[in-house]
Design a protein around this motif. Sequence first.
Motif, mmCIF file in Angstrom:
data_model
loop_
_atom_site.group_PDB
_atom_site.id
_atom_site.type_symbol
_atom_site.label_atom_id
_atom_site.label_comp_id
_atom_site.label_asym_id
_atom_site.label_seq_id
_atom_site.Cartn_x
_atom_site.Cartn_y
_atom_site.Cartn_z
ATOM 1 N N LYS A 19 0.855 -0.903 0.163
ATOM 2 C CA LYS A 19 0.125 -0.248 -0.020
ATOM 3 C C LYS A 19 1.312 1.122 -0.009
ATOM 4 O O LYS A 19 0.587 2.046 -0.990
ATOM 5 N N ALA A 20 1.757 1.417 0.902
ATOM 6 C CA ALA A 20 3.007 2.672 1.286
ATOM 7 C C ALA A 20 3.203 2.753 -0.136
ATOM 8 O O ALA A 20 3.680 4.406 -0.756
ATOM 9 N N GLN A 21 3.596 1.637 -0.940
ATOM 10 C CA GLN A 21 4.593 1.099 -2.035
ATOM 11 C C GLN A 21 6.424 2.444 -1.551
ATOM 12 O O GLN A 21 6.163 3.200 -2.415
ATOM 13 N N VAL A 22 6.911 2.342 -1.105
ATOM 14 C CA VAL A 22 7.871 2.988 -0.646
ATOM 15 C C VAL A 22 9.067 2.052 -0.109
ATOM 16 O O VAL A 22 9.102 1.314 -0.218
ATOM 17 N N PRO A 23 10.192 2.301 -1.091
ATOM 18 C CA PRO A 23 11.518 1.754 -1.292
ATOM 19 C C PRO A 23 12.039 1.542 0.590
ATOM 20 O O PRO A 23 12.319 1.894 1.073
ATOM 21 N N ILE A 204 10.434 -9.553 -1.711
ATOM 22 C CA ILE A 204 11.241 -7.908 -1.660
ATOM 23 C C ILE A 204 12.575 -7.939 -2.111
ATOM 24 O O ILE A 204 12.885 -8.014 -0.815
ATOM 25 N N ARG A 205 12.730 -7.971 -3.423
ATOM 26 C CA ARG A 205 14.929 -7.678 -2.820
ATOM 27 C C ARG A 205 14.825 -6.461 -2.914
ATOM 28 O O ARG A 205 14.830 -5.246 -3.926
ATOM 29 N N PRO A 206 15.640 -5.584 -1.847
ATOM 30 C CA PRO A 206 16.477 -3.941 -1.368
ATOM 31 C C PRO A 206 16.955 -3.806 -2.777
ATOM 32 O O PRO A 206 17.536 -4.219 -3.238
ATOM 33 N N SER A 240 13.693 -4.997 -6.799
ATOM 34 C CA SER A 240 12.423 -5.824 -6.441
ATOM 35 C C SER A 240 11.825 -6.177 -6.240
ATOM 36 O O SER A 240 11.915 -6.451 -5.381
ATOM 37 N N GLY A 241 10.385 -7.030 -7.272
ATOM 38 C CA GLY A 241 9.192 -7.944 -6.090
ATOM 39 C C GLY A 241 8.132 -7.037 -5.609
ATOM 40 O O GLY A 241 7.289 -8.317 -4.098
ATOM 41 N N THR A 242 8.740 -5.900 -5.516
ATOM 42 C CA THR A 242 8.083 -4.986 -5.032
ATOM 43 C C THR A 242 6.329 -4.582 -5.693
ATOM 44 O O THR A 242 6.111 -4.888 -6.747
ATOM 45 N N PRO A 243 5.031 -5.625 -4.928
ATOM 46 C CA PRO A 243 3.494 -5.497 -5.577
ATOM 47 C C PRO A 243 3.336 -4.269 -6.202
ATOM 48 O O PRO A 243 3.144 -3.035 -5.539
ATOM 49 N N GLY A 244 2.800 -4.318 -7.216
ATOM 50 C CA GLY A 244 2.247 -2.888 -7.539
ATOM 51 C C GLY A 244 3.491 -2.608 -8.457
ATOM 52 O O GLY A 244 2.623 -1.223 -9.134
ATOM 53 N N GLY A 245 4.560 -3.030 -8.875
ATOM 54 C CA GLY A 245 5.651 -2.514 -9.170
ATOM 55 C C GLY A 245 6.777 -1.193 -9.080
ATOM 56 O O GLY A 245 6.497 -1.411 -7.320
#
Length: 298
Positions: A19-23, A204-206, A240-245
């Motif tokens: 939801k937050a879509q923050v790295p 997710i891989r930062p 990489s791997g973040t839901p939503g892009g």
Amino acid sequence: MIQPLLLLALVLVEPVTAKAQVPISGNYGLGGGLGQTSAIMPPQGTRIVENGWISYSIDRFVDGNGNDLGVGGTSVHAMRLAFKTVVPDVQILGGDYSYGLVLTYRDQVLRPAPGARTAYQIGDTVISPLGLGWHNGAWHTQVSYTFWAPTGRFQAGGAQNTGKGLWSHMFYAGTTWRQQTELPWSATLQARFETFGRQETTNIRPGDVLSIEAAFGKEVAKGVSLGLAAATSFQVSRQSGTPGGDPGKYRINIIGAEVVWKPKALPGFQIASRVGKDFDNRNSTEGVTALLSLAYAF
């Protein structure tokens, strides 16, 4: 300035939710191991215990263009307990050898996503199995390898995380020049590169992170030093791997000052205080950080 393995409790990280879509930011607390003489390894046989406290007052959350997200601010607090040993009579490639451990205790990750809540718990553990230090007159150089173990609380999408739920690795190199006079000037330049595994339960891989720091100062009286410091940290690869892009890359900049006091009446003790102000950040937080460090070398 004793560099406590770099560590923190000053570790600056962000929990990630779809939801937050923050790295996810780097584990290293930018500026946490920065000081006028931080690349100088202590003499062989030295053991160091350090207790550090950090308070981070967040003024605002910013997007990828540096614009205020309008969600207000918050405050974050953390503590670290660091141990370091410079092994006697051991050298590798001509450099003195050290190892160390940092335990952290926090109320949340230090660069949280909006909506994070306070909950004091154990954070991720910092282990430095390899540090090497060289000395050549006024010049001192240090390199090290450190990894973070995911011992802190982590729940995907959780608002009270004190860890990131992944393993990460950091490679460090720094050089300090310290004038060989009674009241010397000092200057340090250092860099850190962090790379990450995949986060448990999210995959997710930062993105990899590069941090560059510089500091200089002067001993103005016997045992008392004043200094200025600046640092920048940014992702050099995308998450990489973040839901939503792709959530975009982050960037953090800090400028600040420090005071270091080594009391004559207490040989081996050092008290250091540092204050830093964020500026021109992206996909992160902006605020003021205050650090108090008590260390004893014996």
